[in-house]
Write a protein that holds these residues in place. Structure first.
Motif, short mmCIF file in Angstrom:
data_model
loop_
_atom_site.label_atom_id
_atom_site.label_comp_id
_atom_site.label_asym_id
_atom_site.label_seq_id
_atom_site.Cartn_x
_atom_site.Cartn_y
_atom_site.Cartn_z
N GLU A 1 -4.11 3.70 6.16
CA GLU A 1 -4.42 2.35 5.70
C GLU A 1 -4.37 1.39 6.88
O GLU A 1 -3.52 1.52 7.77
CB GLU A 1 -3.41 1.91 4.63
CG GLU A 1 -3.44 2.74 3.36
CD GLU A 1 -4.63 2.42 2.49
OE1 GLU A 1 -5.49 1.62 2.91
OE2 GLU A 1 -4.71 2.98 1.39
N SER A 2 -5.25 0.40 6.88
CA SER A 2 -5.23 -0.63 7.91
C SER A 2 -4.50 -1.85 7.36
O SER A 2 -4.31 -1.98 6.14
CB SER A 2 -6.66 -1.01 8.30
OG SER A 2 -7.32 -1.63 7.20
N PRO A 3 -4.07 -2.78 8.21
CA PRO A 3 -3.36 -3.96 7.72
C PRO A 3 -4.16 -4.81 6.74
O PRO A 3 -3.58 -5.57 5.97
CB PRO A 3 -3.08 -4.75 9.01
CG PRO A 3 -3.01 -3.69 10.08
CD PRO A 3 -4.06 -2.69 9.69
N ASN A 4 -5.49 -4.69 6.74
CA ASN A 4 -6.31 -5.47 5.81
C ASN A 4 -6.75 -4.64 4.60
O ASN A 4 -7.79 -4.90 4.00
CB ASN A 4 -7.53 -6.04 6.53
CG ASN A 4 -8.41 -4.97 7.13
OD1 ASN A 4 -8.04 -3.80 7.16
ND2 ASN A 4 -9.58 -5.35 7.60
N TYR A 5 -5.94 -3.65 4.24
CA TYR A 5 -6.28 -2.71 3.16
C TYR A 5 -6.57 -3.41 1.83
O TYR A 5 -7.35 -2.92 1.01
CB TYR A 5 -5.13 -1.72 2.96
CG TYR A 5 -3.86 -2.36 2.43
CD1 TYR A 5 -3.59 -2.40 1.07
CD2 TYR A 5 -2.93 -2.94 3.30
CE1 TYR A 5 -2.44 -3.00 0.59
CE2 TYR A 5 -1.78 -3.54 2.84
CZ TYR A 5 -1.54 -3.57 1.48
OH TYR A 5 -0.40 -4.18 1.01
N TYR B 1 2.41 -4.65 4.87
CA TYR B 1 1.88 -3.48 5.59
C TYR B 1 3.01 -2.77 6.33
O TYR B 1 3.71 -3.36 7.14
CB TYR B 1 0.80 -3.89 6.59
CG TYR B 1 0.26 -2.73 7.39
CD1 TYR B 1 -0.56 -1.78 6.77
CD2 TYR B 1 0.57 -2.58 8.73
CE1 TYR B 1 -1.05 -0.70 7.49
CE2 TYR B 1 0.07 -1.50 9.45
CZ TYR B 1 -0.74 -0.56 8.83
OH TYR B 1 -1.22 0.50 9.53
N TRP B 2 3.20 -1.49 6.00
CA TRP B 2 4.22 -0.68 6.67
C TRP B 2 3.63 0.60 7.27
O TRP B 2 4.35 1.47 7.76
CB TRP B 2 5.31 -0.28 5.66
CG TRP B 2 4.79 0.46 4.46
CD1 TRP B 2 4.32 -0.07 3.30
CD2 TRP B 2 4.65 1.88 4.33
NE1 TRP B 2 3.90 0.91 2.44
CE2 TRP B 2 4.09 2.12 3.05
CE3 TRP B 2 4.94 2.96 5.15
CZ2 TRP B 2 3.81 3.41 2.58
CZ3 TRP B 2 4.66 4.25 4.69
CH2 TRP B 2 4.11 4.46 3.42
N GLY B 3 2.30 0.71 7.27
CA GLY B 3 1.63 1.96 7.58
C GLY B 3 1.82 2.51 8.98
O GLY B 3 1.58 3.69 9.23
N ASP B 4 2.25 1.66 9.94
CA ASP B 4 2.41 2.16 11.30
C ASP B 4 3.86 2.52 11.64
O ASP B 4 4.14 2.98 12.74
CB ASP B 4 1.89 1.13 12.31
CG ASP B 4 2.55 -0.23 12.15
OD1 ASP B 4 3.31 -0.40 11.17
OD2 ASP B 4 2.30 -1.12 12.98
N HIS C 1 0.83 -1.20 0.00
CA HIS C 1 0.00 0.00 0.00
C HIS C 1 0.86 1.25 0.00
O HIS C 1 2.08 1.21 0.22
CB HIS C 1 -0.92 0.00 1.22
CG HIS C 1 -0.20 0.19 2.52
ND1 HIS C 1 0.10 1.43 3.03
CD2 HIS C 1 0.31 -0.71 3.40
CE1 HIS C 1 0.74 1.29 4.18
NE2 HIS C 1 0.89 0.00 4.42
N PRO D 1 -0.06 -9.58 1.07
CA PRO D 1 -0.21 -8.14 1.36
C PRO D 1 0.80 -7.69 2.41
O PRO D 1 0.86 -8.24 3.51
CB PRO D 1 -1.65 -8.05 1.89
CG PRO D 1 -1.92 -9.40 2.48
CD PRO D 1 -1.12 -10.40 1.70
N GLN E 1 7.79 -9.57 6.67
CA GLN E 1 6.51 -10.03 6.15
C GLN E 1 6.66 -10.83 4.87
O GLN E 1 6.01 -11.86 4.69
CB GLN E 1 5.59 -8.82 5.92
CG GLN E 1 5.23 -8.10 7.19
CD GLN E 1 4.34 -6.90 6.94
OE1 GLN E 1 3.87 -6.68 5.84
NE2 GLN E 1 4.12 -6.11 7.97
#
Length: 330
Positions: free
Chosen positions: A19-23, A48-51, A10, A46, A109
């Motif tokens: 974005e959430s982890p299940n984006y 996830y790096w959003g946090d 994402h 998928p 991941q």
């Protein structure tokens, strides 16, 4: 049976929430609906790096709010959320500190597995990889795979970056190992703008020389993706499909044809690039209906267009089509 890994990454959410982890859940489901029952094993990955950047951006926001004039500023909500997230994520990733944290997160991941699914440690001969990147995620993934700044052994996350590269066939230093890249899908991507980081200043620029020499890239342009991207394409052989999805109301999305060929020194024989304008309801042609009327578009609501790709069956149709085409070619 060979697997088709579809790796999602994402970008920056230009709406109010991150974005959430299940984006990618909805897009993964849409792709599965078009590939199930065909004898294919499609494995979604998928990332996830959003946090990773959240703490630094919240710290900066607290300093803004401490200003005596902050409450008198216009568009505070836009400044505090969409603008800070997009520009902040870009600036923080370019830094060594945060960039390294993102690379380590992606490595954990992608290689060790995502949500209990087998990761790149389960690769088998004949497996294929399809990259689906959104927004800033395109810039991040290309930087990890191709930028010279990750070639220096003394920097943080050097080992993690090399492990990611080792998982991709055609990338140095082990060009004959890893999963073969079968297609690239970029959604709402600003990668065209980030190509400006390769521009030369001074007399060379005035003469129209837009890229550094090979030696200069290695020594100076640590964000330049050209050399490694060129090598990958040459090692793959054939023509790699690259679909770039653009909604006309998306303020972050830019076309790639013909710009992308500047990043590979004009080399066209190894790339098949198509900009797909997302405006109408032809789901199986070269345009896609994203259920968004441009006459209702306003700049501050551009996040609606920017994030609509994940829920569009047309985008899923093209991704599934690339998976099926790669499987037919073997």
């Amino acid at each position: 049976m060979p697997k088709d890994y579809v790796l999602y990454i994402h970008g920056v959410n230009t709406r109010e929430e991150r974005e959430s982890p299940n984006y990618a859940d909805e897009l993964i489901t849409l792709v599965a609906e078009q590939t199930d029952g065909l004898g294919l094993e499609v494995v979604p990955l998928p990332l996830y790096w959003g946090d990773v950047n959240r703490a630094e951006e919240e710290r900066l926001l607290s300093r803004f709010r401490a200003s005596k004039i902050w409450n008198k500023m216009w568009f505070r909500g836009f400044r505090e959320l969409q603008m800070l997230q997009f520009a902040g994520d870009a600036a923080l990733y370019i830094s060594r500190y945060i960039g390294s944290k993102v690379v380590k997160t992606l490595r954990e991941q992608a290689i060790e597995g995502v949500n209990g699914q087998p990761g790149f440690n389960q690769l088998e001969p004949g497996d294929r990889l399809h990259l689906v990147t959104h927004s800033m995620g395109t810039v991040i993934l290309f930087d990890v795979l191709f930028a010279a700044r990750w070639d220096q052994p003394d920097i943080p996350a050097y080992r993690e970056a090399q492990e990611i590269r080792n998982a991709i066939f055609g990338l140095e230093p082990h060009t004959d190992l890893g999963v073969r890249l079968a297609s690239i899908h970029t959604m709402g991507s600003p990668v065209a703008i980030f190509s400006l980081m390769n521009v030369v200043s001074g007399p060379d620029q005035e003469r129209g020389v837009a890229e550094l020499s090979w030696e200069q890239r290695v020594r100076v342009a640590t964000h330049d993706v050209t050399p490694q991207l060129q090598k990958l394409l040459a090692n793959l052989g054939g023509r790699l499909p690259w679909l770039n999805y653009i909604h006309p109301g998306d303020p972050v999305a830019y076309p790639l044809d013909p710009l992308i060929f500047d990043l590979v020194d004009g080399e066209r024989r190894h790339l098949e690039v198509e900009d797909i304008l997302a405006t109408r309801n032809d789901l199986f042609g070269s345009v896609i209906d994203l259920a968004f009327d441009q006459t209702e578009f306003a700049l501050l609501n551009g996040g609606t267009a920017h994030n609509s790709y994940f829920s569009n069956p047309g985008v899923a149709a093209h991704i599934a089509g690339a998976v099926k085409a790669a499987a037919r070619q073997g």
